[in-house]
Motif scaffolding. Structure first.
Motif, PDB file in Angstrom:
ATOM      1  N   ALA A   1      23.485  43.948 -11.802  1.00 33.29           N
ATOM      2  CA  ALA A   1      22.560  43.854 -10.672  1.00 33.29           C
ATOM      3  C   ALA A   1      22.264  42.402 -10.333  1.00 33.29           C
ATOM      4  N   ARG A   2      22.042  41.573 -11.337  1.00 29.45           N
ATOM      5  CA  ARG A   2      21.724  40.167 -11.069  1.00 29.45           C
ATOM      6  C   ARG A   2      22.854  39.487 -10.307  1.00 29.45           C
ATOM      7  N   LEU A   3      24.091  39.708 -10.734  1.00 27.95           N
ATOM      8  CA  LEU A   3      25.223  39.078 -10.073  1.00 27.95           C
ATOM      9  C   LEU A   3      25.410  39.603  -8.650  1.00 27.95           C
ATOM     10  N   LEU A   4      25.243  40.902  -8.475  1.00 25.10           N
ATOM     11  CA  LEU A   4      25.460  41.491  -7.154  1.00 25.10           C
ATOM     12  C   LEU A   4      24.371  41.094  -6.167  1.00 25.10           C
ATOM     13  N   LEU A   5      23.131  41.022  -6.636  1.00 26.74           N
ATOM     14  CA  LEU A   5      22.053  40.584  -5.752  1.00 26.74           C
ATOM     15  C   LEU A   5      22.197  39.104  -5.420  1.00 26.74           C
ATOM     16  N   ALA A   6      22.634  38.321  -6.389  1.00 26.91           N
ATOM     17  CA  ALA A   6      22.881  36.900  -6.113  1.00 26.91           C
ATOM     18  C   ALA A   6      24.015  36.749  -5.096  1.00 26.91           C
ATOM     19  N   ARG A   7      25.026  37.600  -5.216  1.00 25.33           N
ATOM     20  CA  ARG A   7      26.132  37.554  -4.253  1.00 25.33           C
ATOM     21  C   ARG A   7      25.654  37.934  -2.853  1.00 25.33           C
ATOM     22  N   ALA A   8      24.783  38.924  -2.782  1.00 36.18           N
ATOM     23  CA  ALA A   8      24.241  39.323  -1.481  1.00 36.18           C
ATOM     24  C   ALA A   8      23.522  38.156  -0.815  1.00 36.18           C
ATOM     25  N   ALA A   9      22.690  37.443  -1.584  1.00 34.84           N
ATOM     26  CA  ALA A   9      21.934  36.329  -1.025  1.00 34.84           C
ATOM     27  C   ALA A   9      22.832  35.151  -0.681  1.00 34.84           C
ATOM     28  N   ALA A  10      23.910  34.953  -1.446  1.00 32.40           N
ATOM     29  CA  ALA A  10      24.835  33.868  -1.143  1.00 32.40           C
ATOM     30  C   ALA A  10      25.614  34.153   0.137  1.00 32.40           C
ATOM     31  N   ALA A  11      25.949  35.440   0.344  1.00 35.13           N
ATOM     32  CA  ALA A  11      26.695  35.809   1.553  1.00 35.13           C
ATOM     33  C   ALA A  11      25.822  35.722   2.792  1.00 35.13           C
TER      34      ALA A  11
ATOM     35  N   TYR B   1      26.638  45.509   1.415  1.00 34.16           N
ATOM     36  CA  TYR B   1      27.425  46.216   0.402  1.00 34.16           C
ATOM     37  C   TYR B   1      27.001  45.792  -1.003  1.00 34.16           C
ATOM     38  N   CYS B   2      26.807  44.501  -1.195  1.00 39.78           N
ATOM     39  CA  CYS B   2      26.369  44.016  -2.503  1.00 39.78           C
ATOM     40  C   CYS B   2      24.989  44.555  -2.865  1.00 39.78           C
ATOM     41  N   LEU B   3      24.122  44.699  -1.859  1.00 36.44           N
ATOM     42  CA  LEU B   3      22.817  45.291  -2.111  1.00 36.44           C
ATOM     43  C   LEU B   3      22.955  46.746  -2.560  1.00 36.44           C
ATOM     44  N   MET B   4      23.841  47.487  -1.936  1.00 35.71           N
ATOM     45  CA  MET B   4      24.046  48.878  -2.335  1.00 35.71           C
ATOM     46  C   MET B   4      24.418  48.973  -3.817  1.00 35.71           C
ATOM     47  N   LEU B   5      25.444  48.220  -4.200  1.00 36.67           N
ATOM     48  CA  LEU B   5      25.913  48.285  -5.584  1.00 36.67           C
ATOM     49  C   LEU B   5      24.912  47.659  -6.556  1.00 36.67           C
ATOM     50  N   GLY B   6      24.284  46.575  -6.117  1.00 38.53           N
ATOM     51  CA  GLY B   6      23.294  45.928  -6.978  1.00 38.53           C
ATOM     52  C   GLY B   6      22.051  46.765  -7.176  1.00 38.53           C
ATOM     53  N   ASP B   7      21.586  47.394  -6.108  1.00 37.38           N
ATOM     54  CA  ASP B   7      20.401  48.238  -6.218  1.00 37.38           C
ATOM     55  C   ASP B   7      20.673  49.470  -7.073  1.00 37.38           C
ATOM     56  N   ASP B   8      21.873  50.047  -6.953  1.00 38.65           N
ATOM     57  CA  ASP B   8      22.228  51.167  -7.833  1.00 38.65           C
ATOM     58  C   ASP B   8      22.050  50.768  -9.299  1.00 38.65           C
ATOM     59  N   ALA B   9      22.608  49.603  -9.641  1.00 38.45           N
ATOM     60  CA  ALA B   9      22.549  49.146 -11.029  1.00 38.45           C
ATOM     61  C   ALA B   9      21.126  48.795 -11.443  1.00 38.45           C
ATOM     62  N   LEU B  10      20.386  48.129 -10.569  1.00 40.65           N
ATOM     63  CA  LEU B  10      19.023  47.710 -10.904  1.00 40.65           C
ATOM     64  C   LEU B  10      18.111  48.897 -11.143  1.00 40.65           C
ATOM     65  N   ILE B  11      18.135  49.865 -10.246  1.00 39.99           N
ATOM     66  CA  ILE B  11      17.223  51.000 -10.369  1.00 39.99           C
ATOM     67  C   ILE B  11      17.629  51.906 -11.529  1.00 39.99           C
ATOM     68  N   MET B  12      18.921  52.089 -11.727  1.00 37.65           N
ATOM     69  CA  MET B  12      19.370  52.867 -12.881  1.00 37.65           C
ATOM     70  C   MET B  12      18.972  52.168 -14.176  1.00 37.65           C
ATOM     71  N   SER B  13      19.092  50.857 -14.206  1.00 33.66           N
ATOM     72  CA  SER B  13      18.679  50.095 -15.385  1.00 33.66           C
ATOM     73  C   SER B  13      17.196  50.292 -15.676  1.00 33.66           C
ATOM     74  N   GLN B  14      16.374  50.244 -14.635  1.00 38.04           N
ATOM     75  CA  GLN B  14      14.942  50.415 -14.827  1.00 38.04           C
ATOM     76  C   GLN B  14      14.615  51.797 -15.380  1.00 38.04           C
ATOM     77  N   ARG B  15      15.264  52.829 -14.863  1.00 31.86           N
ATOM     78  CA  ARG B  15      15.036  54.172 -15.392  1.00 31.86           C
ATOM     79  C   ARG B  15      15.422  54.258 -16.871  1.00 31.86           C
ATOM     80  N   LEU B  16      16.519  53.598 -17.241  1.00 32.40           N
ATOM     81  CA  LEU B  16      16.945  53.649 -18.634  1.00 32.40           C
ATOM     82  C   LEU B  16      15.997  52.885 -19.549  1.00 32.40           C
ATOM     83  N   THR B  17      15.403  51.806 -19.050  1.00 30.57           N
ATOM     84  CA  THR B  17      14.463  51.061 -19.899  1.00 30.57           C
ATOM     85  C   THR B  17      13.240  51.903 -20.226  1.00 30.57           C
TER      86      THR B  17
END
Length: 301
Positions: free
Chosen positions: A91-101, A49-65
């Protein structure tokens, strides 16, 4: 260079470079936070779940950059860059949460690698391992395209974060509470520009209509439940995205009404992003985003 310090930055920081982008002492973003997985919740499901939300933010961020230096004026250029940075932080927090879980979700890197888990997830996964929605990944178009994309994305994400702030997972609740403030601005910025383009020139309206026709069907993936989301929603950790549809429709309906833009017909079909099925656009985006990290996998930044 300075006679007294190794570099001018050492002079500014008193020798402590940790706060600068060139430093090598970046802290764990979850340091000091209780990362215990709630009782009865599967570690693998929470990580997914954290990957889903984190990846949404990461990829959207990259498109905006990719809009840096391309916006109509400097103010909007800076605005889009700030939106991208907000999403990158989420994205950083959500991906870190995914790896911690579930540490197993992070790609295996050489022993002793300095790359933190959230960076490994961002830079060393292939397209099929990403779980973002298609709306975030499709290639950029014109300015009307970025306005419509951000309006749809931020409207759904804000509705999600407002509910997720009550999550039984303390990390998700904290990320969501902070994200509500950020994404409120993203949605308002996109809404104002949607109105401006809709009531501007014939050309601006034509481009807005074209962008809406292309992107509207992709909204469905953000408001359609995935089995992982349903499982965690029952546990009080996640949000069933189908429950967001009424709020999303209400907000977008107001924007359409004020702008004089008819609501698009149809709802579209969910893409396969949540299960690793993506458009060809994602591979190209990742090739650009990951090139430096993959060329120097042992580098410290």
């Amino acid at each position: 260079m300075s006679d007294d310090h190794g570099s001018i930055f050492d002079g500014l920081t008193g020798g402590d470079s940790a706060q600068w982008a060139f430093g090598t002492d970046f802290e764990d973003p979850l340091a000091g936070v209780d990362t215990t997985v709630p009782e009865g919740v599967g570690c693998a499901e929470l990580a997914a779940y954290c990957l889903m939300l984190g990846d949404d933010a990461l990829i959207m961020s990259q498109r905006l950059t990719e809009w840096c230096s391309r916006a109509p004026d400097l103010e909007e250029d800076i605005a889009l860059a700030n939106v991208a940075l907000d999403l990158l932080g989420q994205a950083r927090l959500l991906l870190a949460r995914a790896a911690a879980a579930d540490p197993g979700v992070a790609p295996a890197l050489p022993q002793g690698s300095p790359v933190p888990p959230e960076d490994a997830l961002a830079f060393f996964r292939d397209a099929g391992q990403f779980r973002n929605v298609w709306l975030a990944e499709v290639e950029n178009g014109d300015f009307a395209h970025v306005v419509v994309r951000l309006l749809l994305f931020s409207t759904a994400r804000l509705a999600l974060l407002e509910r997720l702030s009550a999550s039984a997972d303390t990390v998700l609740a904290a990320v969501a509470a902070k994200g509500v403030k950020e994404v409120s601005y993203h949605r308002d910025w996109a809404g104002r520009w949607f109105l401006t383009l809709a009531q501007g020139t014939e050309e601006s309206r034509r481009k807005l209509d074209a962008a809406l026709d292309e992107l509207w069907p992709l909204l469905a993936e953000l408001v359609t439940a995935h089995p992982v989301e349903l499982t965690l929603a029952d546990a009080g950790v996640a949000v069933d995205p189908a429950a967001l549809r009424a709020d999303v429709d209400a907000v977008l309906g107001q924007v359409f009404a004020v702008s004089g833009v008819p609501r698009p017909a149809g709802e579209g079909e969910p893409g396969g992003g949540r299960d690793g099925g993506h458009t060809p656009a994602l591979a190209g985006l990742l090739a650009d985003m990951q090139s430096v990290a993959r060329a120097h996998p042992a580098g410290r930044w």
